[in-house]
Scaffold this motif. Structure first.
Motif, PDB file in Angstrom:
ATOM      1  N   ASN A  25      -0.439   4.981   5.004  1.00 12.95           N
ATOM      2  CA  ASN A  25       0.041   3.639   4.691  1.00 12.95           C
ATOM      3  C   ASN A  25       1.357   3.325   5.395  1.00 12.95           C
ATOM      4  O   ASN A  25       1.607   2.175   5.784  1.00 12.95           O
ATOM      5  CB  ASN A  25       0.198   3.496   3.176  1.00 12.95           C
ATOM      6  CG  ASN A  25      -1.137   3.424   2.464  1.00 12.95           C
ATOM      7  OD1 ASN A  25      -2.125   2.939   3.014  1.00 12.95           O
ATOM      8  ND2 ASN A  25      -1.184   3.930   1.227  1.00 12.95           N
ATOM      9  N   LEU A  80      -2.287  10.069   2.171  1.00 13.13           N
ATOM     10  CA  LEU A  80      -2.477   8.635   1.993  1.00 13.13           C
ATOM     11  C   LEU A  80      -1.164   7.882   2.174  1.00 13.13           C
ATOM     12  O   LEU A  80      -1.141   6.799   2.775  1.00 13.13           O
ATOM     13  CB  LEU A  80      -3.054   8.370   0.595  1.00 13.13           C
ATOM     14  CG  LEU A  80      -3.320   6.898   0.252  1.00 13.13           C
ATOM     15  CD1 LEU A  80      -4.344   6.317   1.224  1.00 13.13           C
ATOM     16  CD2 LEU A  80      -3.786   6.759  -1.197  1.00 13.13           C
ATOM     17  N   LEU A  81      -0.078   8.469   1.700  1.00 12.93           N
ATOM     18  CA  LEU A  81       1.226   7.824   1.876  1.00 12.93           C
ATOM     19  C   LEU A  81       1.602   7.736   3.355  1.00 12.93           C
ATOM     20  O   LEU A  81       2.089   6.699   3.826  1.00 12.93           O
ATOM     21  CB  LEU A  81       2.288   8.602   1.099  1.00 12.93           C
ATOM     22  CG  LEU A  81       3.716   8.074   1.212  1.00 12.93           C
ATOM     23  CD1 LEU A  81       3.809   6.659   0.683  1.00 12.93           C
ATOM     24  CD2 LEU A  81       4.686   8.999   0.498  1.00 12.93           C
ATOM     25  N   ALA A 123      -2.509  12.855  -1.702  1.00 20.02           N
ATOM     26  CA  ALA A 123      -1.573  11.749  -1.935  1.00 20.02           C
ATOM     27  C   ALA A 123      -0.542  11.663  -0.811  1.00 20.02           C
ATOM     28  O   ALA A 123      -0.156  10.562  -0.383  1.00 20.02           O
ATOM     29  CB  ALA A 123      -0.892  11.930  -3.293  1.00 20.02           C
ATOM     30  N   ALA A 147       0.685   4.229  -2.709  1.00 27.86           N
ATOM     31  CA  ALA A 147       0.494   5.618  -2.305  1.00 27.86           C
ATOM     32  C   ALA A 147       1.632   6.495  -2.796  1.00 27.86           C
ATOM     33  O   ALA A 147       1.419   7.666  -3.175  1.00 27.86           O
ATOM     34  CB  ALA A 147       0.374   5.700  -0.790  1.00 27.86           C
ATOM     35  N   ASN A 184       0.823  -1.211   0.000  1.00 26.33           N
ATOM     36  CA  ASN A 184       0.000   0.000   0.000  1.00 26.33           C
ATOM     37  C   ASN A 184       0.857   1.260   0.000  1.00 26.33           C
ATOM     38  O   ASN A 184       0.490   2.284  -0.583  1.00 26.33           O
ATOM     39  CB  ASN A 184      -0.938   0.004   1.208  1.00 26.33           C
ATOM     40  CG  ASN A 184      -2.013  -1.066   1.110  1.00 26.33           C
ATOM     41  OD1 ASN A 184      -2.383  -1.497  -0.004  1.00 26.33           O
ATOM     42  ND2 ASN A 184      -2.528  -1.501   2.251  1.00 26.33           N
TER      43      ASN A 184
END
Length: 420
Positions: A177, A173-174, A170, A132, A128
């Protein structure tokens, strides 16, 4: 007939002679006790224990000295670190990496649990993160193109804002994860149980293949106990607390734990309880001991001696000079006229067969031995003091001489009594 009478008389004559001799002997033996009674203590005018000279005693002198405050108590060895090892996740034991009784180091691997599920979760979270990261790279390229077009007025400002929002999303989200990866790795680490500190392993309660749970009520896998340093806990009387606290303000207070008379451990006080036990009048003290040679085990009883400084100008007496009276501790003071005076004292502390007392001053002569049957005002005869110096007193009023002070002394002077 005449022959028979003569025979009877010859037989009876020795019997009559024996009866006469027996009667004479009884009369002499009856006189002997009377003569013995006249020659006993009543005839000589004396009495047991020295006659009118008083009871024989030995004396000592109270000294003033600076003595160490050595507190002695019975202590129990305790572990400074002692923990039941339990798993933090449910699973089955796949391997045990030590034996019962082993000395383990901090961080050493102890148990391995089945970690296949957690390892898969780590890989999933890492994938993931890669996705990401790719989405973030795409959003950043779009943002750069939009910024170039915006600088030439080919796109509206709202389009530039939308591209910037994609980049921010983004990035978030990174980060999410990456946090999921850390969480998965933490869960994976629970599959390996390591020693939290240096210690000795106890009984292992599981075997490879055992299913274990993270419940606090479940049986522990093993017990780990720190052996060095080790602790000892003991109680001291509340009247010694001020001395101990005063010594702690000066510096570390040293202790010595006697194990079996031939071995001992050195250490220092690390804890004094915050309250005195009202029931026993004592306070709990804890000390840390050096147990590098593993001479003691938790739960073992030892004799603890604590050095709490020095008592300045203390009045010291041998412990046998102090008598237990109905109302406390007593001593008999010997006055100049060889009579005794009863003096109550307070025993502050006992050490090495000596007692620190209050109630008398230094230099006072007190009875050391022979004071059990004395009464206030009684006359005494001092025959030997505690330093071995002979002290002789005047003879009895009836002229009887005093007995020798001790075995090997010179005989007392003859005061007129005839030798027996």
């Amino acid at each position: 007939m005449r022959f028979r009478v003569v025979a009877v008389l010859q037989w009876a004559a020795p019997l009559c002679a024996a009866l006469v001799l027996s009667a004479c002997g009884d009369q002499k033996s009856g006189a002997a006790p009377q003569e013995s009674a006249q020659s006993g203590p009543a005839a000589s005018g004396g009495r047991a224990g020295g006659g009118n000279g008083g009871q024989i005693v030995t004396v000592t002198r109270a000294t003033v000295d600076d003595v160490p405050l050595i507190l002695e108590a019975q202590g129990a060895i305790i572990a400074l670190d002692d923990v039941d090892i339990r798993p933090q996740k449910n699973g089955s034991i796949t391997a045990i990496h030590f034996k019962e009784g082993d000395e383990l180091k901090r961080g050493q691997l102890m148990f391995t649990l089945d970690d296949r599920d957690d390892a898969a979760n780590v890989k999933k979270a890492e994938a993931n993160v890669v996705g990401a990261q790719a989405a973030l790279d795409t959003a950043q390229r779009d943002l750069r193109r939009t910024q170039d077009l915006s600088s030439r007025n080919f796109v509206s400002p709202s389009a530039l804002d939308a591209a910037q929002s994609k980049v921010d999303a983004a990035n978030a989200l990174l980060a999410q994860n990456k946090a999921a990866v850390e969480q998965a790795r933490v869960s994976l680490s629970y599959a390996q149980i390591r020693a939290p500190f240096d210690g000795r392993a106890g009984i292992i309660n599981v075997r490879p293949g055992s299913l274990v749970t993270s419940s606090a009520t479940a049986t522990a896998l093993v017990k780990l106990t720190r052996m060095d340093p080790i602790g000892v806990t003991f109680s001291i009387p509340e009247n010694s607390l001020s001395s101990l606290l005063g010594a702690l303000r000066v510096g570390p207070v040293k202790v010595k734990a006697d194990i079996d008379g031939s071995h001992s451990l050195d250490g220092e006080v690390v804890f004094v309880d915050s309250s005195v036990d009202r029931t026993s009048g004592t306070i709990v003290v804890k000390a840390r001991l050096n147990n590098s040679q593993r001479l003691v085990w938790p739960g073992q009883y030892v004799t603890v001696r604590l050095n709490a400084g020095m008592a300045k100008g203390a009045v010291v007496l041998p412990t046998q000079a102090v008598i237990n009276g109905p109302n406390g501790k007593l001593v008999y003071i010997v006055r100049e006229d060889q009579t005794v005076e009863l003096q109550p004292v307070e025993v502050v502390r006992v050490f090495e067969q000596r007692a620190i007392v209050k109630g008398i001053s230094g230099g006072v002569t007190v009875v050391l031995e022979g004071g059990q049957n004395l009464r206030p005002g009684a006359h005494v005869r001092v025959v030997q003091n505690n330093l071995g110096v002979e002290t002789r007193r005047r003879g009895n009023r009836d002229g009887a001489s005093a007995p020798a002070a001790a075995e090997g002394d010179r005989p007392a002077r003859n005061s007129g009594a005839q030798p027996q």
